[in-house]
Design a protein around this motif. Sequence first.
Motif, PDB file in Angstrom:
ATOM      1  N   UNK A   1      14.630  36.115 -18.485  1.00  0.00           N
ATOM      2  CA  UNK A   1      13.304  37.079 -17.263  1.00  0.00           C
ATOM      3  C   UNK A   1      11.854  35.820 -17.077  1.00  0.00           C
ATOM      4  N   UNK A   2      11.401  35.572 -18.020  1.00  0.00           N
ATOM      5  CA  UNK A   2      10.286  34.616 -16.477  1.00  0.00           C
ATOM      6  C   UNK A   2      10.924  33.275 -16.508  1.00  0.00           C
ATOM      7  N   UNK A   3      12.015  32.580 -16.815  1.00  0.00           N
ATOM      8  CA  UNK A   3      11.977  31.585 -15.618  1.00  0.00           C
ATOM      9  C   UNK A   3      12.746  32.011 -14.561  1.00  0.00           C
ATOM     10  N   UNK A   4      13.333  33.386 -14.618  1.00  0.00           N
ATOM     11  CA  UNK A   4      13.522  33.498 -13.085  1.00  0.00           C
ATOM     12  C   UNK A   4      12.909  34.266 -12.442  1.00  0.00           C
TER      13      UNK A   4
ATOM     14  N   UNK B   1       3.186  35.683 -24.510  1.00  0.00           N
ATOM     15  CA  UNK B   1       3.206  35.134 -25.409  1.00  0.00           C
ATOM     16  C   UNK B   1       3.946  33.762 -25.133  1.00  0.00           C
ATOM     17  N   UNK B   2       5.859  34.150 -23.872  1.00  0.00           N
ATOM     18  CA  UNK B   2       6.746  33.357 -23.342  1.00  0.00           C
ATOM     19  C   UNK B   2       6.021  33.397 -22.367  1.00  0.00           C
ATOM     20  N   UNK B   3       5.182  33.712 -21.723  1.00  0.00           N
ATOM     21  CA  UNK B   3       5.088  33.374 -19.836  1.00  0.00           C
ATOM     22  C   UNK B   3       4.402  32.349 -20.284  1.00  0.00           C
ATOM     23  N   UNK B   4       2.972  32.179 -21.881  1.00  0.00           N
ATOM     24  CA  UNK B   4       1.875  31.246 -21.972  1.00  0.00           C
ATOM     25  C   UNK B   4       2.601  29.844 -22.301  1.00  0.00           C
ATOM     26  N   UNK B   5       3.904  29.745 -23.010  1.00  0.00           N
ATOM     27  CA  UNK B   5       4.550  28.854 -23.432  1.00  0.00           C
ATOM     28  C   UNK B   5       5.005  28.524 -22.074  1.00  0.00           C
ATOM     29  N   UNK B   6       5.600  29.183 -20.933  1.00  0.00           N
ATOM     30  CA  UNK B   6       6.277  28.848 -20.458  1.00  0.00           C
ATOM     31  C   UNK B   6       5.332  27.766 -19.145  1.00  0.00           C
ATOM     32  N   UNK B   7       4.417  29.226 -18.368  1.00  0.00           N
ATOM     33  CA  UNK B   7       3.502  28.213 -17.166  1.00  0.00           C
ATOM     34  C   UNK B   7       2.691  26.180 -17.910  1.00  0.00           C
ATOM     35  N   UNK B   8       2.539  26.493 -19.623  1.00  0.00           N
ATOM     36  CA  UNK B   8       1.876  25.567 -19.504  1.00  0.00           C
ATOM     37  C   UNK B   8       2.786  24.515 -20.211  1.00  0.00           C
TER      38      UNK B   8
END
Length: 194
Positions: A79-82, A185-192
């Motif tokens: 969901x986050x990467x999409x 938490x995953x969103x922060x990991x993805x954008x950073x």
Amino acid sequence: MTKEQDTPINLKSLILQTMVSIVLVLAIVFGLAYFFRKELLGFSEHFVRIFGFLGLFFGMILSDSLPAFVPPDAFLVLAITGEMDPLKTILSMSVGSVIGGTIAYYIGLYLIPRFHLGRQMVLHYEDKLLPYIRKYGFGAVVLSALTPIPYSWMAYTVGTFKMPYRLFFLGSLFRFVRISVYYYAMYIGWITGG
């Protein structure tokens, strides 16, 4: 069954495990974003186009009604990467999770007691989960909804022990909190990581 003292309950340790798992998930997604960003973007684009929010919803139903189907966090990564809408993602996954837990609860209530093989499968986890149920009752469902305690196995177990469904349902609503925290938490990991 083992005695309750054989499985000590350490709430501080459980909270620490939860915090470590959140940081670990953030670090894993950071690593995926850093090393495999292009591949994940391509895969998630196909997932979003083909399945969308219904895929997240039904994926969570399967994930939380059948143990070890697919970890819920895999759907969050997609969901986050999409680049799916955060609110709709959290809502569709949380509702799917509660429905999946409800299915597991009713399997525990009606099916598992009737089949020897099903009862044997639950006994393995029951010994680990029963001390939580004895000590916390409804709170055991809340803990399983929020922490690394397996939510679907807790649903089977409290169903087998005939916990009133309304208590199970109220505890299951904390899945909304867990999915929200892990999403961000995953969103922060993805954008950073990108």
